[in-house]
Structure formats: structure tokens, C-alpha cells
Write a protein that holds these residues in place. Structure first.
Motif, PDB file in Angstrom:
ATOM      1  N   LEU A  23      36.500  17.551  14.176  1.00 49.95           N
ATOM      2  CA  LEU A  23      36.724  18.183  15.476  1.00 49.95           C
ATOM      3  C   LEU A  23      38.200  18.464  15.715  1.00 49.95           C
ATOM      4  N   THR A  24      39.091  17.620  15.194  1.00 51.71           N
ATOM      5  CA  THR A  24      40.520  17.879  15.339  1.00 51.71           C
ATOM      6  C   THR A  24      40.870  19.185  14.643  1.00 51.71           C
ATOM      7  N   VAL A  25      40.341  19.351  13.434  1.00 49.31           N
ATOM      8  CA  VAL A  25      40.608  20.590  12.703  1.00 49.31           C
ATOM      9  C   VAL A  25      40.059  21.782  13.489  1.00 49.31           C
ATOM     10  N   LYS A  26      38.859  21.621  14.054  1.00 50.26           N
ATOM     11  CA  LYS A  26      38.278  22.704  14.853  1.00 50.26           C
ATOM     12  C   LYS A  26      39.143  23.047  16.067  1.00 50.26           C
ATOM     13  N   ALA A  27      39.612  21.998  16.745  1.00 50.24           N
ATOM     14  CA  ALA A  27      40.445  22.223  17.938  1.00 50.24           C
ATOM     15  C   ALA A  27      41.726  22.941  17.546  1.00 50.24           C
ATOM     16  N   PHE A  28      42.336  22.486  16.449  1.00 46.94           N
ATOM     17  CA  PHE A  28      43.583  23.082  15.970  1.00 46.94           C
ATOM     18  C   PHE A  28      43.358  24.567  15.652  1.00 46.94           C
ATOM     19  N   LEU A  29      42.261  24.853  14.958  1.00 43.88           N
ATOM     20  CA  LEU A  29      41.969  26.247  14.594  1.00 43.88           C
ATOM     21  C   LEU A  29      41.611  27.086  15.815  1.00 43.88           C
TER      22      LEU A  29
ATOM     23  N   TYR B 265      38.151  17.364  23.129  1.00 45.02           N
ATOM     24  CA  TYR B 265      36.879  17.776  22.558  1.00 45.02           C
ATOM     25  C   TYR B 265      36.475  19.145  23.076  1.00 45.02           C
ATOM     26  N   ALA B 266      36.888  19.433  24.300  1.00 50.55           N
ATOM     27  CA  ALA B 266      36.546  20.731  24.877  1.00 50.55           C
ATOM     28  C   ALA B 266      37.161  21.856  24.050  1.00 50.55           C
ATOM     29  N   GLU B 267      38.371  21.614  23.550  1.00 54.66           N
ATOM     30  CA  GLU B 267      39.013  22.645  22.732  1.00 54.66           C
ATOM     31  C   GLU B 267      38.276  22.818  21.410  1.00 54.66           C
ATOM     32  N   ALA B 268      37.781  21.706  20.867  1.00 51.22           N
ATOM     33  CA  ALA B 268      37.061  21.782  19.605  1.00 51.22           C
ATOM     34  C   ALA B 268      35.756  22.553  19.776  1.00 51.22           C
ATOM     35  N   GLU B 269      35.118  22.365  20.909  1.00 48.47           N
ATOM     36  CA  GLU B 269      33.814  22.997  21.127  1.00 48.47           C
ATOM     37  C   GLU B 269      33.929  24.318  21.864  1.00 48.47           C
ATOM     38  N   ASP B 270      35.183  24.771  22.080  1.00 43.65           N
ATOM     39  CA  ASP B 270      35.394  26.049  22.732  1.00 43.65           C
ATOM     40  C   ASP B 270      34.793  26.103  24.132  1.00 43.65           C
ATOM     41  N   TRP B 271      34.871  25.013  24.819  1.00 43.29           N
ATOM     42  CA  TRP B 271      34.406  24.985  26.214  1.00 43.29           C
ATOM     43  C   TRP B 271      35.543  25.354  27.133  1.00 43.29           C
ATOM     44  N   PRO B 272      35.200  25.789  28.348  1.00 45.64           N
ATOM     45  CA  PRO B 272      36.261  26.099  29.298  1.00 45.64           C
ATOM     46  C   PRO B 272      37.151  24.888  29.530  1.00 45.64           C
ATOM     47  N   ALA B 273      38.446  25.152  29.715  1.00 42.39           N
ATOM     48  CA  ALA B 273      39.398  24.051  29.799  1.00 42.39           C
ATOM     49  C   ALA B 273      39.521  23.461  31.194  1.00 42.39           C
ATOM     50  N   ASP B 274      38.749  23.969  32.159  1.00 42.39           N
ATOM     51  CA  ASP B 274      38.863  23.404  33.506  1.00 42.39           C
ATOM     52  C   ASP B 274      38.369  21.970  33.510  1.00 42.39           C
ATOM     53  N   ALA B 275      39.063  21.158  34.291  1.00 43.07           N
ATOM     54  CA  ALA B 275      38.811  19.722  34.252  1.00 43.07           C
ATOM     55  C   ALA B 275      37.326  19.374  34.371  1.00 43.07           C
ATOM     56  N   GLY B 276      36.656  19.939  35.354  1.00 46.19           N
ATOM     57  CA  GLY B 276      35.264  19.579  35.599  1.00 46.19           C
ATOM     58  C   GLY B 276      34.363  19.950  34.445  1.00 46.19           C
ATOM     59  N   GLU B 277      34.644  21.091  33.839  1.00 50.50           N
ATOM     60  CA  GLU B 277      33.778  21.577  32.787  1.00 50.50           C
ATOM     61  C   GLU B 277      34.019  20.863  31.472  1.00 50.50           C
ATOM     62  N   SER B 278      35.291  20.640  31.141  1.00 52.56           N
ATOM     63  CA  SER B 278      35.577  19.993  29.869  1.00 52.56           C
ATOM     64  C   SER B 278      35.138  18.538  29.901  1.00 52.56           C
ATOM     65  N   ALA B 279      35.067  17.976  31.105  1.00 50.55           N
ATOM     66  CA  ALA B 279      34.696  16.573  31.233  1.00 50.55           C
ATOM     67  C   ALA B 279      33.336  16.283  30.616  1.00 50.55           C
TER      68      ALA B 279
END
Lengths: 466, 109, 146
Positions: free
Chosen positions: A451-457, A419-433
Motif C-alpha cells: 500500500l505504501t508503494v501504491k500511495a507513493f505512485l 491508506y486513503a491515498e493508497a486506495e485513491d479515496w477522497p482526502a477529506d477527513a471524514g471520507e478517508s477515515a
């Protein structure tokens, strides 16, 4: 002029129970770390070089400030020992302090000032000696003044002790209400009393009441009220119908639904009442509300599986030709390798292993390979097998030592995309959590497809966050 | 590894030159008679441009020996690379670290 | 640099500087090609050099067997906007999770893995077919300063 910042563990030790694992100098005050306020003051006073010395670790301070380039100063670090007298501290820093006038900021103190422009001339003209003192620190000046002709009157600054969580809380509140603030606060400030960072989403029906300071990657959901007098850090979600006022919410915090946070400090899984210093900790490291909704969604499991499998199948069909093409291309140049990675499964004790391509090269070919998410291609088949989702949490790798198991939280749902990738959040464990937990509570199958499409894009266009 | 020595107000200042790593650390540890006994010494690291965990271990070893015998070791002139090693290993908690060797040596021995 | 670099060194402490110097050269080449003006990536280069040095010394130290032919295999590869180094040997397996030493007991050794952990962004240990491989990755950019 130069500035020497002396900070000792005995002065800031009290902070560790409220902000575990965070160095007090990088604990935020409003929306910037404490150390930046000290550096601002040093620069306004005319310093071109600053050295921070401590009897404790300065690792994270250094990781944040580096060599001072961002402020246009020369920033260095040094060590002293616990029982060193102030005199010994000066001796240890003899070379730094030798040629110049040196402003010594000693202790865990906040320096208030109103007139930014006057500081430089004040320090140039003031004769040496101790200038100001409070119970947990002092400001002192060494060396010969540049111009003694003017006799300076009252001090253009004052010191505030930071000795308790209450003093920290009050300081935040005062800086926030004291507008126009002499302390430059970064972030967009399109209107007075309202400082906002990047990627802030305020849903319809949510209310923001000034004064507020809001960091980066913040979502304020429907019916939530933020403010007045709220400091919201980065990577924060304030969920539906919750209220945050007269409070500080630190980075990486998820405020669950229908919670009233009034006159509190919220950080990760802890909630502090600054007046009494009473501290409550939740079991889950990020969640401030129960996951009562999760149970209701059991009936959705089948629908969810069908939605995930459908989109996984679609992506397999879409990507199979590029995948085979790259595989052949990279095999020819001997750059194709696979690595078997074992991840924790969704249910306790379960795990799954995937042979992921691990290609070691830079260049456009490889970047294209990752942009098309071909590096995760084999994982789509696990989705069809029902072992993982197509979107959910970053899968956690099983380490040989069994380490990492502690990072598994109650809403952990390993998946190809997060979900973090879909929402363009930082990928660090603590933050994406934070964002993963939010969807662990709220996600619906239809939303998952979007959201899958968003993450993919998003993976297709990396690095466009900044 | 080359080791230079000088004296300041009766205090020996030992100055190793070069890299203090696993291939030179044992040579360094036996490089000066001042590393034992109850005197105060200063190790001037201005000519050391690289230190690794073994090099750090040798400094810790010298400090332990000296302090057990009632002496002391102070360090001086650490460059950024060296300071970083002391920082990440917490070794800064064991040593008195000075900007310059003469101030570290102090007024009397 | 777009390709991997591999080298084999004898498991002997006298070769440690070859490992160090190569690691530094690789880090210089990599950071220089990625827009690194002089001085900007000094920290990256220092950390990379030191971490590889520690991994190499560890491998030599754990391979205290009479077999003189033992070798240590080092690979450098650019990966995900950073550099990866892997150091492999045929020594007995070791536990990469040993706790850091207590500094107040004046330990003369045991800092190696602690340093690698602090210097690099990611480390991974694997044991396969009688080989230990320590893989370490460091990102070129500081997340605070983009």
C-alpha cells in the motif's frame, strides 16, 4: 415557466436527529440528493429557472447545486422568515414570480410521476390554482396558461409526505424496486436494477443481489452479502461476512465484520430502525463493529516497525538526491521555506514536530516536487525513529487552541502516507477515515509495504481519479 | 457614501449607493433620520455592490434600534454577493428580504 | 500567476479598499489563468475578496494602539490548486476560536471570523515572535462539480 421551491424548517426539522449536520435537501434518496428529484421535476415541467427559498440555512444546498449550470437552468436562492404566510412568501419573491407562470412546490414532499414526457404539456395547459395538496405540502400554479384549449384530466403526478424516518425509508425502497424507474439515477447501469458508481470493488466470494444502488468508492469484502433492496452510499466499506439487505447505508460508513444490517438505515456511527425510529449510536464516529482484532495484533508491533522502517529507508535512499537537488534549486530562487508542523502522535498525549518544506509556487518544478512526495521527505526519519508509520492515517495537526483533538479516533496511526491515498479515496477527513479504520482493523505489515508503494505512485499521478 | 431617499405610499425607502464596508458603515448609520422612530422603512440595496461584516453590523444595528422603538426595517434588492453574506452569518433570520423595494414598502405605512 | 505577491498597508481602516481590491484582482488573475470562463469563478472571487477584507479589518480593529507606524502584511500565493492569503500584524495575540455571535441578540460586530471560516476551505492562526498570522486557503474547484 419557473419553479419556486419553498421549504421550511418546521417541515424538515425531524430529519436532523437522523442525519445530523446534513441539510434535508441534500440527504440522498437512493443515490442522489433529494433536491435533484425536485429539480428534475421542475425541469420536466418546463422550468428554465428555479428558486429555492427557506427560513433555514441553504448553505450546503447552494454548495451542492451552485448556479444550476449542471442542469442547464438558472438556479437562485432566497430567504423567508419562520412566520411568513404563503402570501408573504410570494410577495418577497415578486420579481421572480412576476412575468412568468410559476410552479410553486411548497413543503417537504416527494413528487411521484410515471409519464415524464407528458408533464410539460400538462403544466402549459393547466389553469392556475392549487393543484394538489398533502399534509406537509402542496403544488400550486400561478399565471396564465399558454393554451387552455385542452381540458386536462387527472393529475400526472402525486405527492408523498416526508414526515418521518419511516416515510423516508419506504420511499427509498419503492424507488429502488419500481424499475424501470422514471427517476433518472446517475451512475453506471450495465444491467437493470443495479446502479453502480466509480471505484467499486466487489471481492471474491462477496455477493450482490439485485435490486441495489451502490455509490462511489465502495468496497464489499469477502463473504459479504449486499442486497436485495440495498442502497449503499459513497465511501462505504462492507466488511467480511456482513449482510446488508432491505437497508440504506449512507455515505462515509464502515460496516464492520459479521454484522447483519437488515431493514435498517446506517449512517456513520448510527443505526436506525425506521419502523420504531429507534436510534443506536456507537462511540467511534464511523465504526459499526468493535475493534476486537486490534488487541491480537500487539505481537505484530515489532514486525510492523521493521517493515515500515525498511521501506522508509528505501525511500530515503531513493529520494535523497532529488530532495537535495530541489532544495538547492529552490533556495537559489528564494522559494525554499520550511514550516515546523506539530502533529498528534500515535499515543495519547504524545506529539511530534516535523520541519516540512513549504514552497509557494505553481509550475512544473513544484508539481514535480509534490509528485515525488519530497514535501514529506523529512517525515521518513520519524519512521526510522519509530514515532510514526510509513502508511496509516493522515497525521492530525496540533492546533494552538487544542482543537482537533476530538478528531482522534481509536485506530489513529499517524504516518507519512495514508491508506486513503493508497486506495485513491477522497482526502477529506471524514471520507478517508473510513478506509483508515478498515486497515486499523485488518492491516498486515506485508500489505502495508504494497500500500505504501501504491500511495507513493498515486501521488505521482494526481487528478486521474476523474 | 451617498444615500438616496424616496417615498412609496408613505413609507421611506432608503437607498445607499456604493460599498457598505468598514470605511463607510458609520457614515451610513447616521445617514438618514428615518433610521430612528417608529415608522416602517425599507432599505433598498440595489446600488450596494459589496458588503462586509461591518456593513452587515450597521444594518443589524438599525434594525435593532427601529424594532426597539416600535418601527421596522425591511430589505430589498440584494444581489448574489450580499445574499451570501446574509446566508453565512444567519442574518437572514432577522430580516424580511424582498425582491423589490415597492412590494416591501407595501400598501400602507 | 506563479509567484507570491506581498504588500504592506498601514494599519488604518481607510486602506481597507486597497486590500479588498487587490485581493479581488489577485483572485481574478489566478482564476482567469486556470481556465475560468467569465462568471464561472465569480463565487471564488467574491469569497476570496470578502475573506481578505474581513481579515484586514480585524487586524486594524485589534491594533487600537497610538502607534501610527503599525503595518499589516498581506501575502497572496498560489498553492495546491487554490489561493492562499496570509494577513499578519504585530497586535496582541487573539483567540481565533471565539464562538460565532448569537444572531437573535442583534450583534453589531463579531461576524468577521465566522465569515472567513465559512468562505474559505482552510484557515490557520499562528502567533510567533510577536506576530499574528491568519493564513487562509480557498480551492478553485468545487468538489461537487468536477
Amino acid at each position: 415557466m419557473k419553479t419556486l421551491i419553498v421549504i421550511r424548517e418546521k417541515d424538515y426539522g425531524w430529519m436532523s436527529s437522523f442525519f445530523p449536520g446534513v441539510h434535508p435537501l441534500v440527504v440522498p434518496i437512493c443515490n442522489k440528493p433529494f433536491i435533484e428529484f425536485l429539480l428534475d421535476f421542475a425541469i420536466l415541467a418546463g422550468s428554465t429557472a428555479v428558486r429555492i427559498v427557506s427560513d433555514g440555512s441553504l448553505n450546503s444546498v447552494e454548495a451542492y447545486c451552485e448556479t444550476g449550470d449542471r442542469w442547464g437552468i438558472e438556479l437562485g436562492y432566497g430567504s423567508i422568515r419562520q412566520n411568513d404566510s404563503d402570501e408573504t412568501v410570494m410577495e418577497k419573491n415578486r420579481l421572480f414570480c412576476s412575468e412568468d407562470r410559476v410552479l410553486v412546490i411548497n413543503g417537504f414532499i416527494f413528487i411521484r410521476y410515471a409519464d415524464k414526457a407528458g408533464l410539460k404539456s400538462f403544466f402549459a395547459e393547466t389553469s392556475s390554482g392549487s393543484l394538489s395538496r398533502c399534509s406537509s405540502g402542496s403544488i400550486e400554479l400561478t399565471g396564465i396558461p399558454e393554451d387552455v384549449s385542452a381540458a386536462p384530466g387527472t393529475l400526472p403526478f402525486s405527492l408523498t409526505d416526508l414526515h418521518s424516518i419511516d416515510s423516508y425509508y419506504r420511499l427509498n425502497a419503492e424507488i429502488l424496486t419500481d424499475y424501470p424507474s422514471p427517476y433518472v439515477l446517475p451512475g453506471y447501469s450495465n444491467e437493470p436494477d443495479c446502479h453502480m458508481g466509480r471505484n467499486v470493488v466487489i471481492s471474491k466470494g462477496a455477493e450482490v443481489i439485485k435490486p441495489v444502488v451502490i455509490g462511489n468508492n465502495v468496497q464489499i469484502m469477502k463473504g459479504a452479502i449486499v442486497g436485495p433492496s440495498a442502497v449503499i452510499g459513497s465511501n462505504v466499506i462492507v466488511d467480511r461476512e456482513s449482510t446488508v439487505s432491505r437497508s440504506i447505508v449512507l455515505d462515509n460508513t464502515y460496516i464492520g465484520e459479521q454484522l447483519d444490517i437488515v431493514g435498517r438505515i446506517a449512517s456513520g456511527n448510527t443505526l436506525v430502525d425506521p419502523e420504531t425510529a429507534f436510534l443506536v449510536s456507537m462511540e467511534d464516529p464511523h465504526l459499526l463493529a468493535g475493534m476486537n482484532k486490534a488487541a491480537r495484533r500487539q505481537g505484530l508491533v515489532l514486525i510492523r516497525y521493521l517493515a515500515h522502517a525498511a521501506i522508509a529507508l528505501l525511500l530515503i535512499l531513493l529520494l535523497i538526491l532529488p530532495y537535495l537537488f530541489f532544495r538547492i534549486l529552490l533556495s537559489v530562487t528564494a522559494k525554499w521555506q520550511t514550516r515546523a508542523v506539530t502533529f498528534y502522535g500515535a499515543n495519547e498525549g504524545k506529539s511530534f514536530t516535523s520541519a516540512l518544506p513549504s514552497i509557494s509556487c505553481g509550475g512544473t518544478t513544484c508539481s514535480l516536487f509534490t509528485r515525488l512526495s519530497l514535501d514529506r521527505f523529512p517525515m521518513f526519519f520519524h519512521v526510522l525513529a519509530g514515532k510514526i508509520g510509513v502508511i496509516g492515517s493522515f497525521p492530525l495537526e496540533v492546533k494552538e487552541s487544542g482543537h482537533g483533538e476530538t478528531e482522534i479516533f481509536s485506530g489513529y496511526r499517524p504516518a507519512v502516507f495514508s491508506y486513503a491515498e493508497a486506495e485513491d479515496w477522497p482526502a477529506d477527513a471524514g471520507e478517508s477515515a473510513i478506509v483508515e479504520r478498515y486497515y486499523a482493523v485488518h492491516g498486515t505489515p506485508a500489505q502495508d509495504i504494497v500500500l505504501t508503494v501504491k500511495a507513493f505512485l498515486n501521488r505521482m499521478h494526481p487528478g486521474e481519479q476523474e | 457614501m451617498m444615500i438616496r431617499e424616496r417615498n412609496h405610499n408613505g413609507v421611506t425607502i432608503v437607498m445607499p449607493v456604493g460599498r457598505l464596508d468598514s470605511s463607510s458603515a458609520s457614515q451610513f448609520m447616521s445617514g438618514s433620520p428615518s433610521f430612528s422612530g417608529n415608522g416602517k422603512i425599507v432599505i433598498d440595496l440595489s446600488e450596494v455592490d459589496f458588503i462586509d461584516s461591518t456593513g452587515l453590523g450597521s444594518l443589524v444595528g438599525i434594525a435593532r434600534k427601529k424594532r426597539e422603538q416600535g418601527g421596522d426595517v425591511r430589505l430589498a434588492c440584494l444581489n448574489e454577493k450580499l445574499r451570501k453574506v446574509f446566508e453565512i452569518t444567519q442574518a437572514f433570520r432577522l430580516f424580511d428580504i424582498y425582491d423589490d423595494a415597492e412590494t416591501a414598502a407595501g400598501r400602507q405605512g | 500567476m506563479s509567484a507570491s505577491i506581498t504588500m504592506n498597508l498601514p494599519s488604518d481602516i481607510r486602506y481597507v479598499r486597497i486590500a479588498s481590491n487587490t485581493a479581488r484582482s489577485v483572485a481574478e488573475l489566478f482564476s482567469g489563468e486556470n481556465g475560468g470562463e467569465e462568471g464561472k469563478y465569480e463565487e471564488f472571487r467574491n469569497a476570496f475578496e470578502l475573506a481578505v477584507t474581513e481579515a484586514f479589518s480585524n487586524s486594524v480593529r485589534h491594533g487600537n494602539s497610538p502607534d501610527k507606524g503599525r503595518q499589516i502584511f498581506i501575502t497572496f500565493s498560489p498553492e495546491n490548486e487554490g489561493l492562499t492569503a496570509s494577513v499578519a500584524d504585530t497586535n496582541p495575540a487573539f483567540n481565533p476560536e471565539i464562538p460565532p455571535p448569537d444572531i437573535f441578540s442583534y450583534p453589531e460586530s463579531g461576524y468577521g471570523l465566522l465569515m472567513i471560516r465559512q468562505l474559505m476551505d482552510e484557515i490557520r492562526y499562528s502567533r510567533k515572535d510577536g506576530n499574528n498570522t491568519l493564513t487562509m486557503h480557498k480551492k478553485l474547484k468545487n468538489p461537487h462539480n468536477q
